[in-house]
Write an enzyme that holds these catalytic residues in place. Sequence first.
Site, PDB file in Angstrom:
ATOM      1  N   GLY A 101      24.824  56.942  35.666  1.00  0.00           N
ATOM      2  CA  GLY A 101      25.431  58.024  34.900  1.00  0.00           C
ATOM      3  C   GLY A 101      26.125  59.030  35.802  1.00  0.00           C
ATOM      4  N   ARG A 139      39.063  58.385  40.541  1.00  0.00           N
ATOM      5  CA  ARG A 139      38.279  57.163  40.760  1.00  0.00           C
ATOM      6  C   ARG A 139      36.839  57.501  41.126  1.00  0.00           C
ATOM      7  NH1 ARG A 139      38.609  52.903  45.389  1.00  0.00           N
ATOM      8  NH2 ARG A 139      37.675  51.074  44.390  1.00  0.00           N
ATOM      9  N   HIS A 158      33.508  56.030  39.391  1.00  0.00           N
ATOM     10  CA  HIS A 158      32.439  55.361  40.140  1.00  0.00           C
ATOM     11  C   HIS A 158      31.124  56.108  39.998  1.00  0.00           C
ATOM     12  CE1 HIS A 158      34.580  52.328  42.952  1.00  0.00           C
ATOM     13  NE2 HIS A 158      35.292  52.507  41.868  1.00  0.00           N
ATOM     14  N   ASP A 159      31.199  57.438  39.892  1.00  0.00           N
ATOM     15  CA  ASP A 159      29.968  58.196  39.696  1.00  0.00           C
ATOM     16  C   ASP A 159      29.343  57.844  38.353  1.00  0.00           C
ATOM     17  OD1 ASP A 159      27.933  60.025  40.068  1.00  0.00           O
ATOM     18  OD2 ASP A 159      29.060  61.675  39.150  1.00  0.00           O
ATOM     19  N   ASP A 217      50.737  58.509  33.627  1.00  0.00           N
ATOM     20  CA  ASP A 217      51.447  58.322  32.365  1.00  0.00           C
ATOM     21  C   ASP A 217      51.203  56.912  31.832  1.00  0.00           C
ATOM     22  OD1 ASP A 217      52.829  56.738  34.105  1.00  0.00           O
ATOM     23  OD2 ASP A 217      54.740  57.766  33.905  1.00  0.00           O
ATOM     24  N   ASN A 221      32.956  51.116  47.514  1.00  0.00           N
ATOM     25  CA  ASN A 221      33.175  52.499  47.937  1.00  0.00           C
ATOM     26  C   ASN A 221      34.114  52.597  49.123  1.00  0.00           C
ATOM     27  OD1 ASN A 221      31.382  52.137  50.421  1.00  0.00           O
ATOM     28  ND2 ASN A 221      32.016  54.252  50.474  1.00  0.00           N
ATOM     29  N   HIS A 267      45.248  53.518  36.322  1.00  0.00           N
ATOM     30  CA  HIS A 267      45.943  52.759  37.361  1.00  0.00           C
ATOM     31  C   HIS A 267      47.450  52.976  37.312  1.00  0.00           C
ATOM     32  CE1 HIS A 267      42.342  49.781  37.898  1.00  0.00           C
ATOM     33  NE2 HIS A 267      42.136  50.969  38.433  1.00  0.00           N
TER      34      HIS A 267
HETATM   35  C1  HEM Z   1      38.568  48.413  34.381  1.00  0.00           C
HETATM   36  C2  HEM Z   1      37.976  48.170  35.510  1.00  0.00           C
HETATM   37  C3  HEM Z   1      38.470  48.695  36.822  1.00  0.00           C
HETATM   38  C4  HEM Z   1      38.618  47.968  37.954  1.00  0.00           C
HETATM   39  C5  HEM Z   1      38.305  46.493  38.142  1.00  0.00           C
HETATM   40  C6  HEM Z   1      39.147  48.847  38.961  1.00  0.00           C
HETATM   41  C7  HEM Z   1      39.402  48.482  40.269  1.00  0.00           C
HETATM   42  C8  HEM Z   1      40.085  49.259  41.180  1.00  0.00           C
HETATM   43  C9  HEM Z   1      40.429  48.856  42.505  1.00  0.00           C
HETATM   44  C10 HEM Z   1      40.076  47.520  43.135  1.00  0.00           C
HETATM   45  C11 HEM Z   1      41.143  49.858  43.068  1.00  0.00           C
HETATM   46  C12 HEM Z   1      41.813  49.861  44.432  1.00  0.00           C
HETATM   47  C13 HEM Z   1      40.885  50.177  45.559  1.00  0.00           C
HETATM   48  C14 HEM Z   1      41.619  49.954  46.855  1.00  0.00           C
HETATM   49  O1  HEM Z   1      41.868  48.788  47.160  1.00  0.00           O
HETATM   50  O2  HEM Z   1      41.966  50.925  47.538  1.00  0.00           O
HETATM   51  C15 HEM Z   1      41.250  50.903  42.098  1.00  0.00           C
HETATM   52  C16 HEM Z   1      41.908  52.086  42.303  1.00  0.00           C
HETATM   53  C17 HEM Z   1      41.914  53.115  41.404  1.00  0.00           C
HETATM   54  N1  HEM Z   1      41.224  53.167  40.208  1.00  0.00           N
HETATM   55 FE1  HEM Z   1      40.332  51.606  39.295  1.00  0.00          FE
HETATM   56  N2  HEM Z   1      39.313  50.083  38.429  1.00  0.00           N
HETATM   57  C18 HEM Z   1      38.908  50.046  37.114  1.00  0.00           C
HETATM   58  C19 HEM Z   1      38.869  51.112  36.243  1.00  0.00           C
HETATM   59  C20 HEM Z   1      39.238  52.397  36.568  1.00  0.00           C
HETATM   60  C21 HEM Z   1      38.962  53.564  35.771  1.00  0.00           C
HETATM   61  C22 HEM Z   1      38.164  53.561  34.464  1.00  0.00           C
HETATM   62  C23 HEM Z   1      39.521  54.619  36.421  1.00  0.00           C
HETATM   63  C24 HEM Z   1      39.505  56.079  36.040  1.00  0.00           C
HETATM   64  C25 HEM Z   1      39.453  56.529  34.827  1.00  0.00           C
HETATM   65  C26 HEM Z   1      40.160  54.110  37.604  1.00  0.00           C
HETATM   66  C27 HEM Z   1      40.901  54.857  38.483  1.00  0.00           C
HETATM   67  C28 HEM Z   1      41.456  54.378  39.644  1.00  0.00           C
HETATM   68  C29 HEM Z   1      42.356  55.150  40.472  1.00  0.00           C
HETATM   69  C30 HEM Z   1      42.898  56.529  40.166  1.00  0.00           C
HETATM   70  C31 HEM Z   1      42.651  54.356  41.580  1.00  0.00           C
HETATM   71  C32 HEM Z   1      43.501  54.753  42.789  1.00  0.00           C
HETATM   72  C33 HEM Z   1      42.585  55.397  43.813  1.00  0.00           C
HETATM   73  C34 HEM Z   1      43.257  55.921  45.061  1.00  0.00           C
HETATM   74  O3  HEM Z   1      44.480  56.027  45.094  1.00  0.00           O
HETATM   75  O4  HEM Z   1      42.523  56.293  45.990  1.00  0.00           O
HETATM   76  N3  HEM Z   1      39.941  52.766  37.675  1.00  0.00           N
HETATM   77  N4  HEM Z   1      40.575  50.526  40.953  1.00  0.00           N
HETATM   78  C1  LIG Z   2      34.333  57.040  51.921  1.00  0.00           C
HETATM   79  C2  LIG Z   2      33.059  56.498  52.426  1.00  0.00           C
HETATM   80  O1  LIG Z   2      32.038  57.130  52.431  1.00  0.00           O
HETATM   81  N1  LIG Z   2      33.112  55.267  52.863  1.00  0.00           N
HETATM   82  C3  LIG Z   2      31.965  54.591  53.389  1.00  0.00           C
HETATM   83  C4  LIG Z   2      31.790  53.261  52.672  1.00  0.00           C
HETATM   84  O2  LIG Z   2      30.846  52.457  53.299  1.00  0.00           O
HETATM   85  C5  LIG Z   2      31.079  52.204  54.674  1.00  0.00           C
HETATM   86  C6  LIG Z   2      29.983  51.313  55.202  1.00  0.00           C
HETATM   87  O3  LIG Z   2      29.927  50.132  54.473  1.00  0.00           O
HETATM   88  C7  LIG Z   2      31.082  53.514  55.456  1.00  0.00           C
HETATM   89  O4  LIG Z   2      31.364  53.248  56.833  1.00  0.00           O
HETATM   90  C8  LIG Z   2      32.163  54.408  54.886  1.00  0.00           C
HETATM   91  O5  LIG Z   2      32.117  55.659  55.513  1.00  0.00           O
END
Ligand code: HEM
Ligand SMILES: CC(=O)N[C@H]1CO[C@H](CO)[C@@H](O)[C@@H]1O
Length: 342
Positions: free
Chosen positions: A79, A69, A73-74, A263, A102, A211
């Site tokens: 870019g 993720r 985000h990066d 998967d 973030n 996801h």
């Molecule tokens: C299509 C639009 C996308 C949206 C709206 C979206 C949104 C989100 C959100 C809201 C979360 C959960 C954050 C949380 O509540 O902790 C999440 C988690 C995640 N996203 Fe996305 N995402 C998108 C696309 C992507 C893409 C392109 C990737 C990577 C190629 C990705 C990889 C992940 C992963 C691996 C997680 C789990 C992160 C963790 O376990 O810490 N997502 N995403």
């Molecule tokens: C992981 C990380 O750096 N989280 C930061 C996201 O932003 C909040 C402030 O809005 C910081 O407190 C967190 O450390």
Amino acid sequence: MTINGARILLPTVYNCLIFAILLPLFSTADDILLPLDVKSKCPGAEDAITKAVTNAVAGNKGLCAGVLRLHFHDCFVRGCDASVLLDNSTANPNPEKDSIPNKTLRGFQVIDAAKIAVEAYCAKNKSCPTNGCDPVVSCADVLAFAARDCVKILGDFFYDVYSGRPDGTISIAQEAVDNLPAPFFNITQLQSSFAKKNLTLEDLTVLSGAHSVGVAHCSSFEDRLTSINSSQINVAFANSLKQKCTNGNVTVPQDYVTPDYLDNQYFINNLNNTVLFFSDFALRTNTITEDYMEQFGNNYKLSNPNTWKDKFKCAMQKMGRIIELGPNQGEIRKVCSAINVS
Ligand code: HEM
Ligand SMILES: CC(=O)N[C@H]1CO[C@H](CO)[C@@H](O)[C@@H]1O
Ligand SMILES: *[C@@H]1O[C@H](CO)[C@@H](O)[C@H](O)[C@H]1NC(C)=O
Ligand SMILES: *[C@@H]1O[C@H](CO)[C@@H](O)[C@H](O)[C@H]1NC(C)=O
Ligand SMILES: *[C@@H]1O[C@H](CO)[C@@H](O)[C@H](O)[C@H]1NC(C)=O
Ligand SMILES: *[C@@H]1O[C@H](CO)[C@@H](O)[C@H](O)[C@H]1NC(C)=O
Ligand SMILES: *[C@@H]1O[C@H](CO)[C@@H](O)[C@H](O)[C@H]1NC(C)=O
Ligand SMILES: *[C@@H]1O[C@H](CO)[C@@H](O)[C@H](O)[C@H]1NC(C)=O
Ligand SMILES: *[C@@H]1O[C@H](CO)[C@@H](O)[C@H](O)[C@H]1NC(C)=O
């Protein structure tokens, strides 16, 4: 083909070939991104990163979902330039890290560990000044390699990563809000968010398959549970989420069937209305993305079970090549959380 004396190897994934051949003709990104950049500067650097990543996530593979993720985000903000890794500082008083999307990012320590390990490795045979050798591998490259290693760790498949991404010096919280898709986005909004990065509806569908690992906080999908729309989410599934989410700030797995395995289960779940975000469901409200969904999920038994994996490799390479810094901009950071002091 030779650029700057480095022989260019095309990615081994054959269905990415068209992309790999065409891009150099049209994109400035490829003037920068060379398949062998890191390999030629420091042979073995990739292995050093892989080792460090493997160690750093050994106790908690979930961190690898965080790394995937982080890379997304990066690349979507300025870019792939490691702007997501910068801490609050005088130069960047309100960095991406401090933005709403973030707050749930994790895995920073994996990138820090990999960066320290690879620079130490590359400095091995050099005699460096007391303040250390010049860094060799950019943090943006370390992140791209680490994401690739995490795909291997979580999904047991592999793709090549181009290198030579410069690190940026600017990170602005509002830009994360402006550029990252939100979990409540509809298909129009998702499409336009990806199109701004030259990514297609196919890329959107393929990459959403990430996801199938990691977690989400209830706050990211709770709006779907207050009044349950049974044509958008399985009612039993929604009720089980509701129960878990009564305990405040908790997380639930993205993929309740194979939560730790990268998967195509995400697509099977999505077709069964058992995914978390509205943005996931939204992929089924457009005939093009719905068709891809069927291809990667429902019909996987009929066709090649690796259909999605092959597409994912290419889409990750493509996402990893979003470069918005111009020629001669950026630097190779010494420490990933801070820009270099001159
Ligand atoms: C299509 C639009 C996308 C949206 C709206 C979206 C949104 C989100 C959100 C809201 C979360 C959960 C954050 C949380 O509540 O902790 C999440 C988690 C995640 N996203 Fe996305 N995402 C998108 C696309 C992507 C893409 C392109 C990737 C990577 C190629 C990705 C990889 C992940 C992963 C691996 C997680 C789990 C992160 C963790 O376990 O810490 N997502 N995403
Ligand atoms: C992981 C990380 O750096 N989280 C930061 C996201 O932003 C909040 C402030 O809005 C910081 O407190 C967190 O450390
Ligand atoms: C960033 O740091 C400055 C002081 O160094 C502080 O005033 C500001 O509140 C910090 N910003 C955030 C979002 O934490
Ligand atoms: C350091 O030198 C040794 C011996 O020549 C060599 O095997 C090794 O690959 C070199 N390491 C790096 C990082 O260049
Ligand atoms: C998506 O949301 C935008 C902004 O709210 C709206 O203009 C658009 O019509 C919506 N598209 C769909 C397909 O619902
Ligand atoms: C998208 O492609 C266009 C045309 O090739 C290019 O000018 C632009 O910089 C690209 N945008 C990104 C974010 O890569
Ligand atoms: C429930 O979802 C369906 C499918 O997206 C939609 O057409 C319908 O308008 C929604 N119903 C309500 C009450 O929001
Ligand atoms: C669909 O989801 C429901 C609710 O979680 C589950 O009971 C069922 O087994 C799922 N069906 C398929 C085909 O995955
Ligand atoms: C939620 O929990 C996580 C740890 O699981 C913690 O890092 C975070 O700060 C908490 N957030 C809030 C708003 O309490």
